[in-house]
Design a protein around this motif. Sequence first.
Motif: not given
Length: 202
Positions: A127, A139, A153-155, A159, A162, A170-171
């Motif tokens: 994270y 999210r 991803g970002v949330a 950022t 995975y 996450w986006r």
Amino acid sequence: MRWLPYGPDAALLECDSSDRMAAARAVVADARPDGLVELVPGARTLLVAARPGSGALAAVRALLDGADLAHPPEGRGREVTIDVRYDGADLDQVARTAGISADEVVDLHTGAEYTVAFTGFAPGFGYLTGLAEPLRQARLDSPRTSVPAGSVGVAGEFTGVYPRSSPGGWRLIGHTGTVLFDPRARRPALLSPGDTVRFRSR
């Protein structure tokens, strides 16, 4: 900050922000009191485990009571650069939500320096804090059942990447071929708390 007992030889420090948690972790990691066994950071918590009878828990509490958490010691973590292809399924949505172009999303994401605040969710998942404000987005309303390994991803304030295929909300703004976790490697996880990370567009 609030201390909670966590068994006979550990204590959990609750903090009001991830930045404050990271500062507390940096102070304790830098001093490394005798008898300290492990530090396990979370989003806003820090678990401190000590050797039985060592007095390390009391030493850590005293250390943090007198610490200037606004100016913690500089970390000794590694510097990691991750190459990213910014072609994520949510890149345009992130741009629209932020009110900027997709190119500006990439510029913001690659222009920041990130710190691994803590790890979890899956082996090797870090994270990362330091995300630019426009990219701090909620999210997805409906998480994906499968997110490809290497997805960036970002949330919220974080950022991350995975490390393996898994469900996730996450986006997604890009992907990388960098291996985040290899159980056969001498150092299985690429990222550890305190490391500095930069993303580079490829």
